[in-house]
Enzyme design. Structure first.
Site, short mmCIF file in Angstrom:
data_model
loop_
_atom_site.label_atom_id
_atom_site.label_comp_id
_atom_site.label_asym_id
_atom_site.label_seq_id
_atom_site.Cartn_x
_atom_site.Cartn_y
_atom_site.Cartn_z
N ASN A 32 0.83 -1.22 0.00
CA ASN A 32 0.00 0.00 0.00
C ASN A 32 0.86 1.27 0.00
OD1 ASN A 32 0.95 0.18 2.59
ND2 ASN A 32 -1.04 -0.09 3.60
N GLY A 82 4.24 -4.62 6.93
CA GLY A 82 4.03 -4.33 8.34
C GLY A 82 4.62 -2.98 8.67
N SER A 124 11.24 -11.01 14.02
CA SER A 124 12.32 -10.13 14.46
C SER A 124 13.00 -10.68 15.70
CB SER A 124 11.71 -8.76 14.77
OG SER A 124 12.65 -7.94 15.40
N TYR A 149 5.31 -2.82 18.89
CA TYR A 149 5.78 -3.37 17.61
C TYR A 149 6.26 -4.81 17.80
CZ TYR A 149 9.07 -4.76 14.05
OH TYR A 149 9.74 -5.51 13.11
N LYS A 153 4.82 -8.77 16.39
CA LYS A 153 5.58 -9.84 15.72
C LYS A 153 5.40 -11.15 16.48
CE LYS A 153 7.01 -7.64 12.32
NZ LYS A 153 6.66 -8.02 10.97
N ASP A 303 16.13 -0.44 25.19
CA ASP A 303 17.31 -1.07 24.57
C ASP A 303 17.94 -2.09 25.51
OD1 ASP A 303 17.19 0.25 22.19
OD2 ASP A 303 18.89 1.60 22.57
P1 NAD Z 1 9.62 -1.32 5.19
O1 NAD Z 1 8.75 -0.39 5.94
O2 NAD Z 1 10.69 -0.76 4.34
O3 NAD Z 1 8.72 -2.27 4.28
C1 NAD Z 1 7.44 -2.69 4.66
C2 NAD Z 1 6.53 -2.53 3.45
O4 NAD Z 1 5.21 -2.97 3.81
C3 NAD Z 1 6.40 -1.08 2.98
O5 NAD Z 1 6.60 -1.05 1.58
C4 NAD Z 1 4.98 -0.68 3.36
O6 NAD Z 1 4.44 0.25 2.47
C5 NAD Z 1 4.26 -2.03 3.31
N1 NAD Z 1 3.08 -2.15 4.16
C6 NAD Z 1 2.98 -1.89 5.49
N2 NAD Z 1 1.73 -2.15 5.92
C7 NAD Z 1 1.02 -2.61 4.85
C8 NAD Z 1 -0.30 -3.07 4.67
N3 NAD Z 1 -1.18 -3.07 5.68
N4 NAD Z 1 -0.69 -3.48 3.44
C9 NAD Z 1 0.20 -3.47 2.40
N5 NAD Z 1 1.47 -3.04 2.52
C10 NAD Z 1 1.89 -2.62 3.74
O7 NAD Z 1 10.22 -2.36 6.24
P2 NAD Z 1 11.39 -3.42 6.07
O8 NAD Z 1 12.54 -2.93 6.83
O9 NAD Z 1 11.53 -3.78 4.66
O10 NAD Z 1 10.76 -4.62 6.90
C11 NAD Z 1 10.03 -5.65 6.28
C12 NAD Z 1 9.46 -6.54 7.36
O11 NAD Z 1 10.52 -7.05 8.16
C13 NAD Z 1 8.51 -5.83 8.32
O12 NAD Z 1 7.46 -6.71 8.65
C14 NAD Z 1 9.38 -5.57 9.54
O13 NAD Z 1 8.62 -5.51 10.72
C15 NAD Z 1 10.28 -6.78 9.52
N6 NAD Z 1 11.56 -6.55 10.20
C16 NAD Z 1 12.32 -5.48 9.84
C17 NAD Z 1 13.52 -5.25 10.48
C18 NAD Z 1 14.34 -4.03 10.16
O14 NAD Z 1 15.14 -3.62 11.00
N7 NAD Z 1 14.22 -3.45 8.98
C19 NAD Z 1 13.97 -6.14 11.48
C20 NAD Z 1 13.16 -7.22 11.80
C21 NAD Z 1 11.96 -7.43 11.15
C1 WQD Z 2 21.21 -0.36 17.31
C2 WQD Z 2 22.13 0.15 18.40
C3 WQD Z 2 21.06 1.66 19.93
C4 WQD Z 2 20.36 4.86 17.01
C5 WQD Z 2 15.59 -2.16 16.09
C6 WQD Z 2 14.27 -2.72 16.54
C7 WQD Z 2 14.21 -4.19 16.21
C8 WQD Z 2 14.53 -4.45 14.75
C9 WQD Z 2 15.77 -3.79 14.31
C10 WQD Z 2 12.51 -4.53 13.50
C11 WQD Z 2 21.48 0.19 19.77
C12 WQD Z 2 22.14 2.38 19.16
C13 WQD Z 2 20.72 3.68 17.63
C14 WQD Z 2 21.04 6.06 17.35
C15 WQD Z 2 22.41 4.80 18.87
N1 WQD Z 2 13.54 -3.91 13.88
N2 WQD Z 2 21.73 3.65 18.54
N3 WQD Z 2 22.04 5.98 18.28
O1 WQD Z 2 17.26 -1.16 18.53
O2 WQD Z 2 18.78 -3.08 17.91
O3 WQD Z 2 16.63 -2.84 16.77
O4 WQD Z 2 15.75 -2.40 14.69
O5 WQD Z 2 12.13 -5.60 13.84
O6 WQD Z 2 12.93 -4.60 16.55
O7 WQD Z 2 14.15 -2.54 17.93
O8 WQD Z 2 18.40 -1.24 16.26
O9 WQD Z 2 19.55 0.40 14.85
O10 WQD Z 2 17.80 1.21 16.48
O11 WQD Z 2 19.98 0.38 17.34
O12 WQD Z 2 23.32 4.79 19.71
O13 WQD Z 2 20.73 7.15 16.85
O14 WQD Z 2 22.47 1.51 18.09
O15 WQD Z 2 21.01 2.11 21.26
O16 WQD Z 2 22.48 -0.12 20.73
P1 WQD Z 2 17.79 -2.05 17.51
P2 WQD Z 2 18.90 0.26 16.16
#
Ligand code: NAD
Ligand code: WQD
Length: 346
Positions: A32, A82, A124, A149, A153, A303
Site C-alpha cells: 500500500n 508491516g 524479528s 511493535y 511480531k 534497549d
Molecule cells: P519497510 O517499511 O521498508 O517495508 C514494509 C513494506 O510494507 C512497505 O513497503 C509498506 O508500504 C508495506 N506495508 C505496510 N503495511 C502494509 C499493509 N497493511 N498493506 C500493504 N502493505 C503494507 O520495512 P522493512 O525494513 O523492509 O521490513 C520488512 C518486514 O521485516 C517488516 O514486517 C518488519 O517488521 C520486519 N523486520 C524489519 C527489520 C528491520 O530492522 N528493517 C527487522 C526485523 C523485522
Molecule cells: C542499534 C544500536 C542503539 C540509534 C531495532 C528494533 C528491532 C529491529 C531492528 C525490526 C542500539 C544504538 C541507535 C542512534 C544509537 N527492527 N543507537 N544511536 O534497537 O537493535 O533494533 O531495529 O524488527 O525490533 O528494535 O536497532 O539500529 O535502532 O539500534 O546509539 O541514533 O544503536 O542504542 O544499541 P535495535 P537500532
C-alpha cells in the site's frame, strides 16, 4: 507459479525481489506504499530487467486478495508488509495491532481459504526481549518484549503456530531477523526512512552525507567492552538470500513444488557476530573516509546491552550463511546514501 510478496516495495522486500529474480522465481507484489516509494519498484525493474506485477492496496483487503489469487497462480507468500517503527508503536499501539496483527490475520485467513498454505513471515530478534542466552539460539525462550511493535511480531508468530496446529497443510517459516543494514551494491536500492531515522546505520549515513549534524550514541555504560550496545548487523542482501533458501526448504522451487518439511520452522537470520555502536562508527568511517561526529547520550528506553545470534540452525537446515562482513555493510550503505542523498526522491 508465483510468489505473493507483501510489502515488496520496502527495504527488505526490494532486495528480496532482486534475489528472487536471480534465482528464477516469478512473483507479484502487494503493497500500500504507506512506507515506501513506487520508484523503488522501478529501480528493481531496472536491476532485474523485468516488469513487476504490482497490486497497490492493503493486506487486509480480502477482495483485492481474491483478485490477486484469481489472476495469478500463487503457491506461496513472503509476508513483509508491516509497520516497524518501535517508538511510533508506543505512541500509536492500536495502529500497529490493526495493521500488523489484524491485517495479517485477514490476509492469512484468505490465503488459507484459497489453499495458499506456504508462508514466510518477517519476524524479528525483538521477540527474544532481553535474551536469556547469548548467542541467541532458536531454543532461547521468547522474552519480555518492551514495545507494541515487538509484540505484534510475537503475536503473529503465535497465530501462525496455532493455525499450523489446526491445519497440518500450513507451513510457515518464521524468520527472526537481527539488524538489517547495507544496500544492493549497485547503489540503486537501499533503506529510505522517512523523517529522522530510528535505526543506527541510516542515522550514521545521514550524518555522513550532511543531513544530520551528529550522532547520539545511546549509552556508553552497558556491560560491554566499550560500554555501547552490541548488535548483530546483517547485510540486507544476505538476509534477502535467506528468503530464497527458506522457499527451497519448504519445497517451493522456481518452476515446481517438491515434497518438503511441513509445520512451523523458525530461524535466526544474523551473522552470529556482535558489533558495538562505536565499532560500527569506526568501520563506517574507514569504509567511507568520512568522520562521524558523535556525542554520548542517555540510554534509549527499551534497549538491551547485547543481541547477537547463533545462526547455525539456518546454516545447517537452509544451507544459508551471511557472507558479507561489516566493512561491506558500511561500504554498501554509504554507496546507497551518497548516490541518493534524499533516498528515492534524489
Ligand atoms: P519497510 O517499511 O521498508 O517495508 C514494509 C513494506 O510494507 C512497505 O513497503 C509498506 O508500504 C508495506 N506495508 C505496510 N503495511 C502494509 C499493509 N497493511 N498493506 C500493504 N502493505 C503494507 O520495512 P522493512 O525494513 O523492509 O521490513 C520488512 C518486514 O521485516 C517488516 O514486517 C518488519 O517488521 C520486519 N523486520 C524489519 C527489520 C528491520 O530492522 N528493517 C527487522 C526485523 C523485522
Ligand atoms: C542499534 C544500536 C542503539 C540509534 C531495532 C528494533 C528491532 C529491529 C531492528 C525490526 C542500539 C544504538 C541507535 C542512534 C544509537 N527492527 N543507537 N544511536 O534497537 O537493535 O533494533 O531495529 O524488527 O525490533 O528494535 O536497532 O539500529 O535502532 O539500534 O546509539 O541514533 O544503536 O542504542 O544499541 P535495535 P537500532
Amino acid at each position: 507459479m508465483a510468489i505473493l510478496v507483501t510489502g515488496g516495495a520496502g527495504y527488505i522486500g526490494t532486495h528480496t525481489l532482486v534475489e528472487l529474480s536471480d534465482a528464477g522465481y516469478e512473483y507479484v507484489v502487494l503493497d500500500n506504499f504507506c512506507n515506501s516509494d513506487k520508484k523503488a519498484i522501478e529501480r528493481v525493474e531496472g536491476l532485474t530487467g523485468k516488469k513487476i506485477k504490482i497490486y497497490e492496496g492493503d493486506i487486509a483487503d480480502g477482495e483485492l486478495l481474491d483478485k490477486i489469487l484469481n489472476e495469478n497462480d500463487i503457491n506461496a507468500c513472503i509476508h513483509f508488509a508491516g509497520l516497524k517503527a518501535v517508538g511510533e508503536s508506543v505512541r500509536e499501539p492500536l495502529m500497529y495491532y490493526k495493521n500488523n496483527v489484524i491485517g495479517s490475520i485477514k490476509m492469512l485467513d484468505k490465503l488459507m481459504e484459497r489453499g495458499v498454505k506456504k508462508i514466510i513471515f518477517s519476524s524479528s530478534a525483538t521477540v527474544y526481549g532481553d535474551p536469556e542466552i547469548i548467542p541467541i539460539t532458536e531454543e532461547c525462550p521468547k522474552g519480555e518484549i518492551t514495545n507494541p511493535y515487538g509484540r505484534t511480531k510475537s503475536i503473529f508468530e503465535d497465530i501462525l503456530m496455532d493455525t499450523a496446529g489446526a491445519d497440518s497443510e500450513l507451513t510457515a517459516v518464521l524468520l527472526r531477523y537481527f539488524n538489517p543494514v547495507g544496500a544492493h551494491e549497485s547503489g540503486k536500492i537501499g533503506e529510505d526512512p522517512s523523517g529522522i531515522p530510528n535505526n543506527l546505520m541510516p542515522f550514521i549515513t545521514q550524518v555522513a552525507v550532511g543531513k544530520r549534524e551528529k550522532l547520539s550514541v545511546f549509552g556508553d555504560d552497558y556491560d560491554t567492552p566499550d560500554g555501547t550496545g552490541i548488535r548483530d548487523y546483517i547485510h540486507v542482501v544476505d538476509l534477502a538470500d535467506g528468503h530464497v533458501k527458506a522457499l527451497k526448504k519448504i519445497g517451493v522451487l522456481p518452476d515446481k513444488e517438491v515434497p518438503a518439511d511441513k509445520g512451523i520452522l523458525i530461524y535466526n537470520l544474523g551473522t552470529g557476530r556482535g558489533t558495538s555502536v562505536l565499532e560500527l562508527v569506526k568501520a563506517f568511517e574507514a569504509a567511507s573516509g568520512v568522520k562521524i561526529p558523535y556525542d554520548i547520550a542517555p540510554r534509549r528506553a527499551g534497549d538491551v546491552a547485547k543481541m547477537y545470534c547463533d545462526a547455525s540452525k539456518a546454516g545447517k537446515d537452509l544451507d544459508w550463511k551471511a557472507v558479507r562482513d561489516i566493512d561491506k555493510m558500511c561500504a554498501d550503505s554509504w554507496n546507497w546514501q551518497k548516490n541518493n542523498p534524499e533516498g528515492y526522491n534524489s
